[in-house]
Design a protein around this motif. Sequence first.
Motif, PDB file in Angstrom:
ATOM      1  N   MET A 168      13.902  -3.534  -1.253  1.00  0.00           N
ATOM      2  CA  MET A 168      12.536  -3.969  -1.224  1.00  0.00           C
ATOM      3  C   MET A 168      11.913  -2.586  -0.177  1.00  0.00           C
ATOM      4  SD  MET A 168      10.537  -7.024   1.570  1.00  0.00           S
ATOM      5  CE  MET A 168      10.061  -5.808   3.313  1.00  0.00           C
ATOM      6  N   PHE A 169      10.063  -1.915  -0.213  1.00  0.00           N
ATOM      7  CA  PHE A 169       9.819  -1.021   0.575  1.00  0.00           C
ATOM      8  C   PHE A 169       8.546  -1.271   0.428  1.00  0.00           C
ATOM      9  CE2 PHE A 169       7.414   3.485  -0.072  1.00  0.00           C
ATOM     10  CZ  PHE A 169       8.267   3.395   0.290  1.00  0.00           C
ATOM     11  N   GLU A 170       7.809  -0.888   1.812  1.00  0.00           N
ATOM     12  CA  GLU A 170       6.944  -1.508   2.297  1.00  0.00           C
ATOM     13  C   GLU A 170       6.177   0.242   2.075  1.00  0.00           C
ATOM     14  OE1 GLU A 170       5.052  -1.830   6.724  1.00  0.00           O
ATOM     15  OE2 GLU A 170       6.779  -3.488   6.132  1.00  0.00           O
ATOM     16  N   VAL A 171       4.841   0.044   1.598  1.00  0.00           N
ATOM     17  CA  VAL A 171       4.040   0.678   1.030  1.00  0.00           C
ATOM     18  C   VAL A 171       3.956   1.663   2.412  1.00  0.00           C
ATOM     19  CG1 VAL A 171       2.573   2.091  -0.487  1.00  0.00           C
ATOM     20  CG2 VAL A 171       4.251   0.446  -1.286  1.00  0.00           C
ATOM     21  N   HIS A 172       3.141   0.559   3.255  1.00  0.00           N
ATOM     22  CA  HIS A 172       2.000   0.700   4.140  1.00  0.00           C
ATOM     23  C   HIS A 172       1.532  -0.460   5.013  1.00  0.00           C
ATOM     24  CE1 HIS A 172      -1.193   1.840   6.541  1.00  0.00           C
ATOM     25  NE2 HIS A 172      -1.224   3.467   6.204  1.00  0.00           N
ATOM     26  N   THR A 173       1.516   0.528   6.592  1.00  0.00           N
ATOM     27  CA  THR A 173       1.454  -1.455   7.173  1.00  0.00           C
ATOM     28  C   THR A 173      -0.197  -0.809   7.542  1.00  0.00           C
ATOM     29  OG1 THR A 173       3.357  -1.902   8.002  1.00  0.00           O
ATOM     30  CG2 THR A 173       1.820  -2.425   9.203  1.00  0.00           C
ATOM     31  N   GLY A 174      -0.971  -1.748   7.146  1.00  0.00           N
ATOM     32  CA  GLY A 174      -3.034  -1.169   7.724  1.00  0.00           C
ATOM     33  C   GLY A 174      -2.735  -2.031   9.162  1.00  0.00           C
ATOM     34  N   GLY A 175      -4.125  -1.823   9.361  1.00  0.00           N
ATOM     35  CA  GLY A 175      -4.416  -2.281  10.723  1.00  0.00           C
ATOM     36  C   GLY A 175      -5.851  -3.479  10.261  1.00  0.00           C
ATOM     37  N   VAL A 176      -6.318  -3.592  11.545  1.00  0.00           N
ATOM     38  CA  VAL A 176      -7.315  -4.486  11.280  1.00  0.00           C
ATOM     39  C   VAL A 176      -8.507  -4.289  10.560  1.00  0.00           C
ATOM     40  CG1 VAL A 176      -9.160  -5.860  12.817  1.00  0.00           C
ATOM     41  CG2 VAL A 176      -7.042  -5.623  13.658  1.00  0.00           C
ATOM     42  N   ALA A 177      -8.623  -2.769  10.509  1.00  0.00           N
ATOM     43  CA  ALA A 177      -9.736  -2.836   8.967  1.00  0.00           C
ATOM     44  C   ALA A 177      -9.201  -2.544   7.112  1.00  0.00           C
ATOM     45  CB  ALA A 177     -10.699  -1.494   9.594  1.00  0.00           C
ATOM     46  N   GLY A 178      -7.988  -2.219   7.061  1.00  0.00           N
ATOM     47  CA  GLY A 178      -8.183  -1.593   5.787  1.00  0.00           C
ATOM     48  C   GLY A 178      -6.749  -1.493   6.235  1.00  0.00           C
ATOM     49  N   THR A 179      -5.989  -1.142   5.184  1.00  0.00           N
ATOM     50  CA  THR A 179      -4.959   0.076   4.747  1.00  0.00           C
ATOM     51  C   THR A 179      -5.551   0.932   3.264  1.00  0.00           C
ATOM     52  OG1 THR A 179      -2.593  -0.608   4.621  1.00  0.00           O
ATOM     53  CG2 THR A 179      -3.986  -1.678   3.546  1.00  0.00           C
ATOM     54  N   VAL A 180      -4.147   1.403   3.125  1.00  0.00           N
ATOM     55  CA  VAL A 180      -3.871   2.719   1.902  1.00  0.00           C
ATOM     56  C   VAL A 180      -2.938   2.325   1.218  1.00  0.00           C
ATOM     57  CG1 VAL A 180      -4.735   5.202   0.625  1.00  0.00           C
ATOM     58  CG2 VAL A 180      -6.390   4.464   2.810  1.00  0.00           C
ATOM     59  N   ALA A 181      -3.270   1.536   0.069  1.00  0.00           N
ATOM     60  CA  ALA A 181      -1.951   1.673  -0.964  1.00  0.00           C
ATOM     61  C   ALA A 181      -2.191   3.112  -2.117  1.00  0.00           C
ATOM     62  CB  ALA A 181      -1.982   0.162  -1.164  1.00  0.00           C
ATOM     63  N   ASP A 182      -1.388   3.572  -1.763  1.00  0.00           N
ATOM     64  CA  ASP A 182      -1.594   5.033  -3.207  1.00  0.00           C
ATOM     65  C   ASP A 182      -0.601   4.440  -4.111  1.00  0.00           C
ATOM     66  OD1 ASP A 182      -1.392   7.435  -3.865  1.00  0.00           O
ATOM     67  OD2 ASP A 182      -1.395   8.602  -3.085  1.00  0.00           O
ATOM     68  N   PRO A 183      -1.344   4.928  -5.133  1.00  0.00           N
ATOM     69  CA  PRO A 183      -0.408   4.278  -6.515  1.00  0.00           C
ATOM     70  C   PRO A 183       1.000   5.207  -6.444  1.00  0.00           C
ATOM     71  CG  PRO A 183      -2.090   3.931  -7.255  1.00  0.00           C
ATOM     72  CD  PRO A 183      -3.031   4.268  -5.616  1.00  0.00           C
ATOM     73  N   LYS A 184       0.697   6.890  -6.585  1.00  0.00           N
ATOM     74  CA  LYS A 184       1.910   7.503  -6.719  1.00  0.00           C
ATOM     75  C   LYS A 184       2.858   7.399  -5.187  1.00  0.00           C
ATOM     76  CE  LYS A 184      -0.912  11.194  -5.071  1.00  0.00           C
ATOM     77  NZ  LYS A 184      -2.307  10.910  -5.205  1.00  0.00           N
ATOM     78  N   VAL A 185       2.892   6.807  -3.977  1.00  0.00           N
ATOM     79  CA  VAL A 185       3.663   6.325  -3.319  1.00  0.00           C
ATOM     80  C   VAL A 185       4.740   5.196  -3.994  1.00  0.00           C
ATOM     81  CG1 VAL A 185       4.786   5.449  -1.499  1.00  0.00           C
ATOM     82  CG2 VAL A 185       2.398   7.374  -1.552  1.00  0.00           C
ATOM     83  N   ILE A 186       3.593   4.483  -4.705  1.00  0.00           N
ATOM     84  CA  ILE A 186       4.266   2.923  -4.587  1.00  0.00           C
ATOM     85  C   ILE A 186       5.340   3.648  -6.303  1.00  0.00           C
ATOM     86  CG2 ILE A 186       3.626   1.060  -6.118  1.00  0.00           C
ATOM     87  CD1 ILE A 186       0.911   0.767  -4.573  1.00  0.00           C
ATOM     88  N   PHE A 187       4.298   3.652  -7.067  1.00  0.00           N
ATOM     89  CA  PHE A 187       5.224   4.766  -8.094  1.00  0.00           C
ATOM     90  C   PHE A 187       6.140   5.771  -7.943  1.00  0.00           C
ATOM     91  CE2 PHE A 187       1.645   2.228 -10.701  1.00  0.00           C
ATOM     92  CZ  PHE A 187       2.323   1.182 -10.822  1.00  0.00           C
TER      93      PHE A 187
END
Length: 64
Positions: free
Chosen positions: A1-20
């Motif tokens: 398992m790889f956690e891409v990002h943990t966001g805040g209350v207002a949102g988060t960014v999931a970058d496809p470059k980081v995911i792939f």
Amino acid sequence: MFEVHTGGVAGTVADPKVIFSAASKANASSLILVHNHPSGNTNLSEADGHLTRKIWEAGKLGCV
């Protein structure tokens, strides 16, 4: 398992470059992407749909 990002209350960014990049480093042959809403709201937002399509399209570029 790889956690891409943990966001805040207002949102988060999931970058496809980081995911792939993480998938490539792990020699993954497939991915399961998941996210949740801390509010418990299960409705797909417009932003959720856009991000899902963006990641899907990026993944199709790497198909062999």
